[in-house]
Write an enzyme that holds these catalytic residues in place. Structure first.
Site, PDB file in Angstrom:
ATOM      1  N   ASP A 223       0.844  -1.204   0.000  1.00 19.75           N
ATOM      2  CA  ASP A 223       0.000   0.000   0.000  1.00 19.75           C
ATOM      3  C   ASP A 223       0.872   1.245   0.000  1.00 19.75           C
ATOM      4  O   ASP A 223       0.618   2.196   0.738  1.00 19.75           O
ATOM      5  CB  ASP A 223      -0.941  -0.020   1.205  1.00 19.75           C
ATOM      6  N   LYS A 225       1.942   4.669  -1.104  1.00 19.33           N
ATOM      7  CA  LYS A 225       1.275   5.831  -1.712  1.00 19.33           C
ATOM      8  C   LYS A 225       1.736   7.070  -0.949  1.00 19.33           C
ATOM      9  O   LYS A 225       2.282   6.940   0.162  1.00 19.33           O
ATOM     10  CB  LYS A 225      -0.240   5.679  -1.623  1.00 19.33           C
TER      11      LYS A 225
END
Lengths: 467, 221
Positions: A223, A225
């Site tokens: 994840d 980001k």
């Protein structure tokens, strides 16, 4: 909110607006987190009361869980600093050591948490605790108090990279610095831009090196980001939130079905958006970091699509967009690096985050990148960019030598011509002298005999008839 | 359920089954579930687009909605002699509220539960819904709705199934109210031709609630 309409004969006017609001909240939760009530009220004008009720209900659910608690084990809760699907994060003070920590809490007081979420929470602790790198948020302690799972982590001051990008995008000058470097009074704009550009590349490079450490330990983040990358006040990156991390060495049964999709679609690689059962590896994180780099460079995500299915189709259809289309002036090599990191097929990407980091350094230092071999001309150009002083000196020397050579050649040519002329003249004079010598010597009696020369000399006259 | 409408009943079969369902007759419940479940599944699919698709299953939502609505059918009053638009508005709004509730639970981080409170409905209701969504007719209805353009599908869900006011639909689609009415009418006509005998027969040329008088005239007055 009541599930049944008050009046079976009509519509619940708020239901549709409520639904649109929830769509928005879901998007934000999966993206950069929930906004303020006022922000949603601005989006849904005329429905301010509904927005306040819904958002308060969501926030209240979290606050109520820990309401009245000012302490979890050895930690004194100071303030809530974040909330998401994986728990609520408080700034807390460790009473045993003089330090602040970020305390992530997951309550199971109501007994309604699935075992999967608790297990995922524990795995985050296990995954992050295996890692020791300044670019990765350290886990100090994990445990359970009164049905509350807690995870004590390093408190990272600063703001997320997402906030930096959002601020830069909102600025009037869209090319303002992502990382807000101090601008020098004396440096030119061009120089400052170059420094900012280098700082951005260096920042992502350090994230890649931190990720490589995690990958080498067998942990895939899944994840990555901008919202999960903190920028410390010193400008250092710290990777957060290993809540979705997967330990490749873990042989325990998977927490996710093979067809389940986790993460944030905009940063997800094709193999994450379209799970094939083969799972994802470190190259998914490299793709996500490539998207993050793209966003840092252009202040836009590469694909405007939100739907995971449409997004997967777009990624599969063609190559990633060229960041130079949105931010002209970026070096060609950097576009190549971004394209390599964001390649749709994992095998076409950088195979390790370290390779990605090394290429970012190469771009920054005008060296050859690994993503594409450079030609001799390009290599020379890069060498000159790396060593401008030597290059300029060398160029001056070569220019001087060339000039001297040309001047010498011209001079030589002129000398040869003059010598040739002189030689011609000398030869001509010699011929003349020889002729005169012959003429003068011809009457010499010692050579030609006593009468010969006179006779010879006078003979033509004698033969001429007198008039 | 009172005789509050003076108009002749244009669809007596629907009326008969609504009343039969209120009385708990299994064949009427079965008929209603079969007739309307496909439309509700289409609506739930439309509402559970994008990120919401992972939160719950449209058929589970429809199942829950029937469990919640069937005990309250006696509250439904026909409008202009028709039950179907009123029933669909009720069902459609309940679907929407159910979806909203599940999404709220998801956002709060609580595990979703599609179980509602026990009702007085026969146990076999769930089986009825399961059977309804396995029929060929259900597949045909969903296929016909899927084949509509995105705009037409949206206008059918909002206008025909949820029975939302036409001006609200017009505003959402960015067209005039008249244009929204025409597009809805044409979309329903296409579905009627594809699906003769379906619930869309009862939705054709349905006057908007705004066109109706505030208080329906009482019998003989």
């Amino acid at each position: 909110m009541n599930e049944l309409p008050e009046s079976p004969g009509g519509q619940d006017a708020d239901a549709a607006i409520h639904h649109e609001l929830l769509e928005r909240l879901l998007e934000d939760e999966a993206g950069e987190g929930l906004r303020s009530v006022a922000a949603y009220q601005a989006m849904f004008r005329g429905h301010e009361a509904l927005v306040e009720r819904v958002v308060a209900e969501l926030q209240g659910s979290s606050d109520a869980t820990f309401e009245g608690r000012d302490r979890i084990g050895s930690y004194v809760l100071l303030e809530e600093i974040g909330r998401g699907g994986q728990g609520t994060v408080f700034l807390a003070r460790d009473t045993r050591l003089p330090r602040l920590v970020a305390l992530k809490l997951l309550s199971n007081a109501a007994g309604d948490l699935g075992g999967t979420r608790i297990e995922r929470f524990r795995r985050e602790a296990q995954a992050a605790s295996k890692l020791d790198h300044p670019g990765i948020c350290a886990v100090f302690e994990t445990g359970e108090v009164d049905d509350i799972q807690f995870l004590a982590m390093r408190h990272v001051a600063g703001e997320s990279l997402a906030m930096h990008i959002a601020r830069a995008a909102a600025a009037t000058d869209a090319r303002s610095s992502i990382l807000h470097l101090p601008r020098s009074e004396t440096s030119s704009t061009r120089t400052t831009r170059r420094r900012e550009f280098d700082a951005t590349l260096h920042f992502i490079e350090r994230v890649a090196r931190a990720l490589h450490v995690a990958h080498e330990a067998g942990i895939v983040h899944r994840d990555i980001k901008p919202g999960n990358i903190m920028v410390t006040p010193e400008g250092e990156p710290v990777v957060l939130d290993f809540g979705l991390a997967r330990d490749l060495g873990d042989t325990a049964p998977g927490l996710t079905r093979t067809d389940e999709v986790f993460g944030t679609p905009a940063y997800m690689a094709l193999e994450q958006l379209r799970p094939s059962g083969r799972g994802v590896d470190r190259r998914a994180d490299i793709y996500a970091l490539g998207v993050t780099l793209f966003e840092c460079l252009t202040l836009q995500r590469p694909y405007a699509l939100r739907n995971p299915v449409e997004l997967a189709d777009a990624i599969e259809r063609g190559q990633a967009p060229d960041p130079r289309d949105r931010s002209p002036g970026l070096p060609t090599d950097l576009a190549v690096v971004v394209a390599c990191a964001m390649a749709s097929r994992p095998e076409a990407r950088y195979q390790t985050a370290l390779e990605f980091a090394d290429d970012l350094r190469a771009v920054r230092e005008f060296e050859a990148i690994q993503a594409r071999p450079a030609g001799a001309l390009l290599k020379s150009w890069r060498w000159m960019q790396r060593n401008p002083g030597v290059a300029i000196s060398l160029a001056l020397v070569i220019l001087s030598l060339s000039t001297a050579l040309v001047v010498s050649l011209v001079a030589l040519d002129e000398a040869a011509f003059e010598r040739s002329v002189a030689e011609d003249e000398a030869r001509h004079r010699g011929d003349l002298n020889e002729f005169l010598r012959l003429v003068l010597e011809s009457p010499n009696p010692h050579l030609m005999g006593p009468d010969t020369s006179i006779e010879a000399f006078a003979r033509p006259f004698e033969q001429t008839p007198r008039e | 359920m009172g005789p509050s409408d003076a108009n002749p009943d244009p669809f007596p079969v629907t009326t008969m089954h609504v009343r039969g369902a209120v009385d708990g007759r299994a064949e009427s419940i079965d008929w209603m579930v079969r007739r309307f479940s496909s439309l509700l599944v289409a609506q739930a699919r439309y509402r559970l687009r994008g990120r919401m698709a992972a939160i719950c299953d449209p058929e589970d939502v429809v199942n829950d909605v029937w469990l919640a609505v069937l005990p309250k059918l006696e509250r439904i009053e026909p409008r202009a002699g028709r039950y179907t638009p009123v029933l669909l508005a009720y069902l459609g709004t309940t679907v929407l509220n159910r979806v909203n509730t599940l999404v709220m639970k998801h956002l709060r981080g609580k595990p979703r539960s599609t179980e509602l409170a026990p009702s007085r409905l026969p146990e076999e209701t769930r089986t009825v819904v399961s059977r309804a969504v396995q029929t060929e007719e259900h597949a045909r209805v969903l296929a016909a709705i899927d084949e509509l353009s995105d705009d037409d599908r949206e206008i059918v869900v909002l206008g025909a199934i949820e029975q939302r006011p036409r001006d609200e639909i017009a505003q959402k689609l960015g067209v005039t109210t008249g244009a929204a009415r025409v597009r809805l009418h044409r979309a329903i006509e296409r579905l009627r031709q594809r699906l003769p005998g379906s619930a869309f027969d009862e939705l054709a040329d349905e006057p908007d609630s705004a066109d109706l008088p505030e208080t329906p005239p009482a019998d003989g007055q």
